[in-house]
Each structure stands twice: as C-alpha cells, then as structure tokens.
Scaffold this motif. Structure first.
Motif, mmCIF file in Angstrom:
data_model
loop_
_atom_site.group_PDB
_atom_site.id
_atom_site.type_symbol
_atom_site.label_atom_id
_atom_site.label_comp_id
_atom_site.label_asym_id
_atom_site.label_seq_id
_atom_site.Cartn_x
_atom_site.Cartn_y
_atom_site.Cartn_z
ATOM 1 N N LYS A 403 36.012 42.170 50.795
ATOM 2 C CA LYS A 403 36.941 41.439 49.942
ATOM 3 C C LYS A 403 36.156 40.641 48.895
ATOM 4 O O LYS A 403 35.080 40.103 49.170
ATOM 5 C CB LYS A 403 37.805 40.475 50.770
ATOM 6 C CG LYS A 403 38.540 41.138 51.932
ATOM 7 C CD LYS A 403 39.604 42.094 51.469
ATOM 8 C CE LYS A 403 40.387 42.643 52.651
ATOM 9 N NZ LYS A 403 41.420 43.620 52.249
ATOM 10 N N THR A 404 36.719 40.551 47.709
ATOM 11 C CA THR A 404 36.083 39.759 46.654
ATOM 12 C C THR A 404 37.021 38.714 46.062
ATOM 13 O O THR A 404 36.591 37.852 45.307
ATOM 14 C CB THR A 404 35.600 40.669 45.510
ATOM 15 O OG1 THR A 404 36.717 41.407 44.986
ATOM 16 C CG2 THR A 404 34.531 41.635 46.002
ATOM 17 N N SER A 405 38.287 38.814 46.405
ATOM 18 C CA SER A 405 39.277 37.904 45.828
ATOM 19 C C SER A 405 39.770 36.937 46.902
ATOM 20 O O SER A 405 40.282 37.355 47.945
ATOM 21 C CB SER A 405 40.454 38.695 45.254
ATOM 22 O OG SER A 405 41.421 37.831 44.707
ATOM 23 N N ILE A 406 39.616 35.643 46.650
ATOM 24 C CA ILE A 406 40.031 34.591 47.572
ATOM 25 C C ILE A 406 41.064 33.711 46.872
ATOM 26 O O ILE A 406 40.862 33.295 45.728
ATOM 27 C CB ILE A 406 38.841 33.712 48.008
ATOM 28 C CG1 ILE A 406 37.715 34.568 48.586
ATOM 29 C CG2 ILE A 406 39.298 32.640 48.998
ATOM 30 C CD1 ILE A 406 38.041 35.226 49.897
ATOM 31 N N LYS A 407 42.157 33.445 47.559
ATOM 32 C CA LYS A 407 43.171 32.524 47.047
ATOM 33 C C LYS A 407 43.186 31.278 47.916
ATOM 34 O O LYS A 407 43.194 31.369 49.151
ATOM 35 C CB LYS A 407 44.551 33.182 47.041
ATOM 36 C CG LYS A 407 44.673 34.367 46.094
ATOM 37 C CD LYS A 407 46.075 34.959 46.121
ATOM 38 C CE LYS A 407 46.195 36.146 45.171
ATOM 39 N NZ LYS A 407 47.541 36.763 45.207
ATOM 40 N N LEU A 408 43.212 30.129 47.265
ATOM 41 C CA LEU A 408 43.200 28.846 47.964
ATOM 42 C C LEU A 408 44.398 28.017 47.518
ATOM 43 O O LEU A 408 44.610 27.824 46.320
ATOM 44 C CB LEU A 408 41.901 28.084 47.677
ATOM 45 C CG LEU A 408 40.585 28.793 48.025
ATOM 46 C CD1 LEU A 408 39.405 27.959 47.560
ATOM 47 C CD2 LEU A 408 40.497 29.059 49.521
ATOM 48 N N VAL A 433 32.759 30.444 45.415
ATOM 49 C CA VAL A 433 32.127 31.438 44.546
ATOM 50 C C VAL A 433 30.640 31.556 44.871
ATOM 51 O O VAL A 433 30.094 32.667 45.015
ATOM 52 C CB VAL A 433 32.332 31.076 43.066
ATOM 53 C CG1 VAL A 433 31.478 31.976 42.172
ATOM 54 C CG2 VAL A 433 33.795 31.182 42.682
ATOM 55 N N SER A 434 29.977 30.418 45.003
ATOM 56 C CA SER A 434 28.541 30.430 45.279
ATOM 57 C C SER A 434 28.238 31.107 46.602
ATOM 58 O O SER A 434 27.203 31.774 46.758
ATOM 59 C CB SER A 434 27.997 28.998 45.293
ATOM 60 O OG SER A 434 28.157 28.384 44.031
ATOM 61 N N GLU A 435 29.141 30.942 47.557
ATOM 62 C CA GLU A 435 28.936 31.530 48.885
ATOM 63 C C GLU A 435 28.856 33.054 48.803
ATOM 64 O O GLU A 435 28.157 33.689 49.593
ATOM 65 C CB GLU A 435 30.071 31.093 49.811
ATOM 66 C CG GLU A 435 29.732 31.107 51.278
ATOM 67 C CD GLU A 435 28.697 30.053 51.686
ATOM 68 O OE1 GLU A 435 28.067 30.246 52.738
ATOM 69 O OE2 GLU A 435 28.539 29.053 50.949
ATOM 70 N N PHE A 436 29.570 33.606 47.845
ATOM 71 C CA PHE A 436 29.545 35.054 47.658
ATOM 72 C C PHE A 436 28.125 35.530 47.366
ATOM 73 O O PHE A 436 27.643 36.520 47.948
ATOM 74 C CB PHE A 436 30.483 35.440 46.514
ATOM 75 C CG PHE A 436 30.507 36.909 46.206
ATOM 76 C CD1 PHE A 436 31.328 37.781 46.905
ATOM 77 C CD2 PHE A 436 29.703 37.433 45.192
ATOM 78 C CE1 PHE A 436 31.346 39.142 46.611
ATOM 79 C CE2 PHE A 436 29.714 38.785 44.888
ATOM 80 C CZ PHE A 436 30.549 39.644 45.601
ATOM 81 N N GLY A 445 27.594 45.089 43.413
ATOM 82 C CA GLY A 445 28.098 45.529 42.117
ATOM 83 C C GLY A 445 29.462 44.980 41.759
ATOM 84 O O GLY A 445 30.100 45.465 40.819
ATOM 85 N N ARG A 446 29.917 43.971 42.478
ATOM 86 C CA ARG A 446 31.239 43.391 42.210
ATOM 87 C C ARG A 446 31.118 41.887 42.037
ATOM 88 O O ARG A 446 30.126 41.271 42.451
ATOM 89 C CB ARG A 446 32.223 43.733 43.345
ATOM 90 C CG ARG A 446 32.452 45.243 43.478
ATOM 91 C CD ARG A 446 33.126 45.600 44.785
ATOM 92 N NE ARG A 446 34.489 45.058 44.860
ATOM 93 C CZ ARG A 446 35.246 45.132 45.947
ATOM 94 N NH1 ARG A 446 34.775 45.714 47.056
ATOM 95 N NH2 ARG A 446 36.472 44.638 45.948
ATOM 96 N N GLN A 447 32.115 41.302 41.430
ATOM 97 C CA GLN A 447 32.117 39.867 41.164
ATOM 98 C C GLN A 447 33.224 39.193 41.985
ATOM 99 O O GLN A 447 34.293 39.767 42.192
ATOM 100 C CB GLN A 447 32.357 39.591 39.670
ATOM 101 C CG GLN A 447 31.302 40.146 38.736
ATOM 102 C CD GLN A 447 29.981 39.420 38.898
ATOM 103 O OE1 GLN A 447 29.933 38.200 39.059
ATOM 104 N NE2 GLN A 447 28.892 40.183 38.864
ATOM 105 N N PRO A 448 32.970 37.960 42.434
ATOM 106 C CA PRO A 448 34.021 37.245 43.163
ATOM 107 C C PRO A 448 35.062 36.672 42.198
ATOM 108 O O PRO A 448 34.777 36.432 41.024
ATOM 109 C CB PRO A 448 33.258 36.126 43.863
ATOM 110 C CG PRO A 448 32.122 35.829 42.935
ATOM 111 C CD PRO A 448 31.729 37.162 42.328
ATOM 112 N N ALA A 449 36.248 36.474 42.714
ATOM 113 C CA ALA A 449 37.318 35.826 41.947
ATOM 114 C C ALA A 449 38.050 34.878 42.893
ATOM 115 O O ALA A 449 38.548 35.299 43.937
ATOM 116 C CB ALA A 449 38.280 36.852 41.370
#
Length: 619
Positions: A403-408, A433-436, A445-449
């Motif tokens: 998973k790369t997308s986290i909702k808070l 984000v930094s934890e990613f 090859g992916r970015q967190p959101a």
C-alpha cells in the motif's frame, strides 16, 4: 395514477429505478389479510437508504408477522419531486405504490441531523399534517427511531412517538399493541399513545411530557402528564445478538447503490470510550455475535444475492474478540468465490500483518486510520488511547503489503485544543510520509500519498463533551486555514469538512423543542437534502433562525451548565450522567481511561444486560 401516467413520469426523471419497485427480495402481501401497514421511511435518496443495514433489519422484523406489512419509502430526488407536484401526486410506498395516507404507521429512521428537513419534506409530500397536534384520528401515526432519536426534542412537535434504542423487538411490540387495541375496539389515537408509553419500555411520546423553561432560556423541568408513564425513557437493547432476527434475503436494487455488498453486523457497542463519540456511548453495552453465526449469515446472504464483496459491520472491527477465527471461516468460502472481504473501522493499535494479508484482496489501495488528534496530549484528552508508535507500526505494515496511500482522519476544536495541537496534524502526516522512505520493504518505484481529513468538533448528547461549546464559525474557519499553512509536503493532501454545515449540525444535535419552529419554517421555504453540499445554504438557514427569533449560538456555541437540565435528559441511554462528568473531569486533567475489557469504568450500561457484556467482571 394509471400505468400510462406512471410510465410517462418514470421516463422523464433520472434513475427511474429509484421508484419502479418490483425488486427481487421485496415483500408483497395481500392488503386484505393484514391488520396494520407500516411505511418505513428513509429521509434521503434511494441509493443511500437501500444501503442502510438498520432499514433491512427492521423491514425484515416487521414483515415476519403475517398481519403486518412493512413497505419502504425514500425521499424522491428533486426531479421526481418536481414531477410529483406537476402531476399533483402524493408520496407513495415502493412496494404497493399506495400513498402514505393509506398506512397506519409512517416511521422514520433518524440517521443524521442534517436529514431533518427531509423528514418534514417527506411528510409534506405525503400530505400528512406536519405537527402531531394537527393530525386527525385517521391520519397515520408518525414514529421515529435511530441514532438521532437519543435527542428527539427538535423533532418532537412532528412525531407522535419515538422508539428509543434498538427496534428489532420494540417496533413489532408497538404495532402489535395497535392491532390488539383495534381488535378490542379500544383504540383511539390518545388512548394508544398513552398505553404505548405506559406499557412498552423504550417508547417516548413527546405530547405526554410538559417542558418548562427558566428565564435564561434553559430548561427547568420535564413533567409527565400522567403518573403511570416513566419520568425517563430507558433505551431498549437486544441482549443476545446470536438469536436476534437477521434478514438472509435482502431486497436487491435495480440500480447501483452506495453499498452493493453483503453487510453483516458482528457486534454492537465499543469498548474504547472516546469522549467525543456518541455511538461509542449510546450503543453500550458491547455485545458480540459468535463467529459461527456471522459466518452462516454471511454465506446465506451470498447464496441469495451473489454479491462480490462482504463487509463486517462494527464500530471497531479489530476489537471483535473472535476476529481471527471469523476471518478464517469467511475466507474458506469467500476466496474460492472471489469475494472481497472488507474490514472497516480498523484501529491502528490492533492492525496486524495477519489482518492485512487477509484483506489484501480488497480493490482499494488505501488504508484509513483515525488518530483524531495530532498531538499525544490531545489524544489523551479525548481518550483515544492511541500512540504515535502504534500508528507508525500500522502504516509500515501497510507499506510492506504494497500500500502507498494512507488516509488519516482528525477532528479540530476538541476541548483544551491549542494551535500547537493543530500544527501537529500535518506534522504527523509528514512523519507518515517519512516512514515510507525509511522502510526497506516499501513498494519500489512508487511514491507515498497521505491524505488528512479534518472535521470540526460537534458536541453530541450522551458524551463526556456534551456540555462543551463548539468553536464559533469564525474560529472554525481560522483553524482550517491555519492547518493548511502547516502543510509543507506535496505528498500530503489536506481536506476538511464544511464548517457551516457542522455548525447547523451542532444546533440540531443539542437543540430542544423550540427548534420545531425553525424546522417548520425551513420546510415552508422548501429546504431539502441539506446533507448534500449542492443544496445546503448557510445563509438561508441563518435567515430562518432570524425569522423565528432563535439564536443558533445558544445551542452550538454556549457551554451548557453541568447542573443544567439538558434537552435529552428525558432519555436514559444506559450510560449515567455521573460517569460522563467523571470522564469530562479526566479529559481536562489529561488522564485516560482504559478500555472496557481492561477495566470496568462503571459507565452504568451493564445494568441493561446482554450476553458477553463488555465489563470484565461479567466475562
């Protein structure tokens, strides 16, 4: 209306499937063989109402009785309402197409305060007098229930009676009393309401209680008009969920709805005790179904419907004591049938890789957690009992699972909140984000959101924060702007709820009977679908308050006195006011309360009974 007229109207509106009826699973009965007809109204659109589990449950419970016919009614969309008015047609039930004036009962489930204008709009469309005092003997009895019925006072002038608490057993009892009085020849509107209030626990008849006020506008007292009705109405609960009625054949819509899926309730109540959360207090005591019962119910619904997703419904699914056993049983047949298993309401402190693996088939790529406050200090104030290390462990589990997308989810405006607490909301998101990037097993090859959603605090009845004032509108807007200035990473997206809507919601949540004048005037001016942003108009609401001479700040922005008689004091929800005051004191001291399974806090709800109670001493 003949079939040609119906066909012409349906072809002129969007989504005629909302009104056509004839769905698979609906209940049709011989009108000549039933003794009571019940129109079950959901005050919102068909797509939302068809997804409501409570409606499904009560529809099923009433229709189990051969001499009772329960039908469904939804608020028509605006194009259909315009067509109805153009053709001079009243609001009708889905199953029979009969007008609501043909029914003995017209019941509303009250899910959300911003739906109150839809309630009055539906009564108006049905040509039923808005005020209970104006209804004749042959008019339907209007009954309300659901979460908002815990403070029914703003709607009291429009309802003949309310059922307080869980309705699976209570609602049929009410209708059976009506039938028995009709059969015995003792029925009159007044006699029935008195008898229901006197003999059926959980029934609240507003007209049987006089309300007096102090010079400052606060409530002086509630006084029953009869000596044989309760001074307080105690909510009803279903004590044993394993043996409660549950619909295994559900009505299947012809159009897409909000939740086209199998939904099975696993538990009621919550052990956590967050001090802002009404549901966590009013649904106590905690009761669970056993895994075998849940698995059997879910499988039977699948066999009858073929839905491709299964959701387990609970206020906190990860607190269900048999979650491991249950998911194993479910996956044994959902995986081979390619059914997605959804576990909503997961807490970060109980989110595990094992659960992540079990729900990995869900299409959604995001995981949602609700810290509710950015700083640990404020999380202690609200009794969230969640620590940053818990959240970071959970998001790393999600990252490692791809998973790369986290909702808070957060709230702003908690008691004792400072700007430093608010600034911690985006700061916490930045650390997620930094934890990613710290995680060596992250998706390459992916970015967190990270999306943060922030909602203004709304003081709700029967919570430790029920006495607190909501921030002024200006302060809510300032805080929303301030949080935005603290976001400094493009990977963090910031959303917030509409502050103006939240202010009106607070007024209606903490209101008393004098708000009936506001709602009646809103109906006269054509208010409807106020839960929808495209229809809500704050300035029009303010104009209504001005027209009837009521200050909304008296309800939303005033701190209620700790010894003040509250509008909802006529209701006993199980949790005592003494407990709520103790929790409020602990909030201001920054002290937390353990969850109910660790230590009983003496909230009072265990006196209502129930199998598998949350209190440790009852295990």
């Amino acid at each position: 209306m003949n079939q040609n007229e119906k066909r012409m109207i349906l072809t002129s509106v969007q989504k005629p499937g909302r009104y056509a009826g004839g769905e698979y699973g609906q209940t049709i009965k011989d009108k000549s063989a039933v003794k009571a007809r019940f129109a079950f109204c959901f005050p919102d659109s068909y797509e939302i109402g068809m997804s409501n589990l409570g409606v499904r449950l009560l529809y099923h419970c009433l229709n189990l009785h051969d001499d009772i016919w329960c039908e469904r009614v939804y608020d028509p969309w605006v194009d259909m309402q315009d067509a109805m008015k153009a053709h001079d047609l009243p609001l009708c039930a889905v199953e029979s197409g009969d007008p609501l004036t043909d029914f003995d009962f017209v019941g509303f489930t009250l899910q959300y305060e911003m739906g109150y204008t839809n309630v009055l709009n539906m009564l108006d469309l049905a040509r039923i007098p808005l005020r209970a005092a104006d209804r004749a003997e042959d008019d339907p009895l209007v009954i309300g229930g659901g979460p908002c019925a815990y403070n029914p006072e703003p709607l009291c002038d429009f309802f003949d009676l309310f059922n307080i608490g869980e309705g699976e057993e209570m609602l049929p009892e009410i209708v059976r009393l009506y039938i028995s009085m009709k059969d015995a020849g003792t029925y009159s509107r007044a006699a029935f309401l008195h008898e229901a209030a006197r003999t059926i626990p959980g029934v609240y008849v507003p007209s049987l209680y006089d309300v007096t006020y102090n010079d400052d506008g606060t409530i002086r007292a509630y006084t029953p008009v009869y000596d044989d009705i309760p001074e307080k109405v105690t909510k009803r609960i279903v004590k044993d969920l394993d043996h409660a009625q549950f619909p295994e054949l559900v009505v299947m819509p012809y159009i897409e709805t909000v939740q086209d899926r199998i939904t099975v309730e696993v538990a009621r109540g919550c052990i956590r005790g967050c001090r802002f959360c009404q549901a966590g207090m009013t649904y106590r005591p905690v009761r669970e179904k056993t895994p075998d019962v849940i698995n059997c119910q879910a499988r039977r619904i699948f066999d009858n419907t073929g839905y491709e997703e299964l959701t387990l419904s609970s206020l906190s699914i990860s607190d269900y004591t048999g979650i491991g056993t249950l998911t194993d049983k479910l996956l044994a047949w959902t995986d081979p049938n390619m059914i997605n298993l959804s576990l909503p309401s997961l807490r970060a402190d109980s989110f595990t890789r094992e659960l992540m693996d079990k729900v990995s088939s869900i299409r959604a790529s995001s995981i949602t957690f609700a810290p509710e406050a950015g700083s640990q200090r404020l999380r202690d104030v609200i009794n969230k009992n969640l620590y940053e290390e818990d959240l970071m462990r959970a998001v790393n589990v999600a990252y490692e699972a791809g998973k790369t997308s986290i909702k808070l989810y957060f709230m702003q405006g908690h008691p004792t909140e400072t700007d430093e607490d608010l600034a911690e909301i985006p700061e916490l998101a930045h650390r997620v984000v930094s934890e990613f990037y710290k995680n060596p097993d992250r998706p390459k090859g992916r970015q967190p959101a990270v999306t943060i959603s922030v909602s203004p605090f709304i003081p709700k009845p029967f919570t430790p924060f029920q006495w607190e004032a909501q921030d002024s509108l200006e302060e809510m807007l300032r805080k929303q702007d301030y949080i935005l200035t603290c976001v400094r990473d493009r990977k963090v997206k910031y959303n917030h709820h509409d502050a103006k809507t939240c202010r009106i919601e607070a007024v209606l949540a903490r209101g008393d009977r004098r708000l009936s004048a506001v709602l009646e005037e809103a109906c006269r001016r054509g208010f409807r679908f106020d839960a929808w942003s495209e229809f809500f108009d704050y300035d029009k609401w303010m104009a209504v308050f001005d027209a009837v001479g009521i200050d909304p700040g008296f309800y939303a922005n005033r701190a209620f006195g700790l010894d003040e008689v509250l509008p909802w004091d006529i209701i006993d929800c199980g949790v005592t006011k003494a407990f709520l005051k103790r929790e409020r004191d602990k909030a201001y001291a920054g002290a937390t309360t353990p969850n109910c399974r660790e230590q009983c806090a003496g909230c009072g709800a265990s006196r209502l009974g129930g199998e598998r109670s949350c209190c440790p001493k009852k295990q």
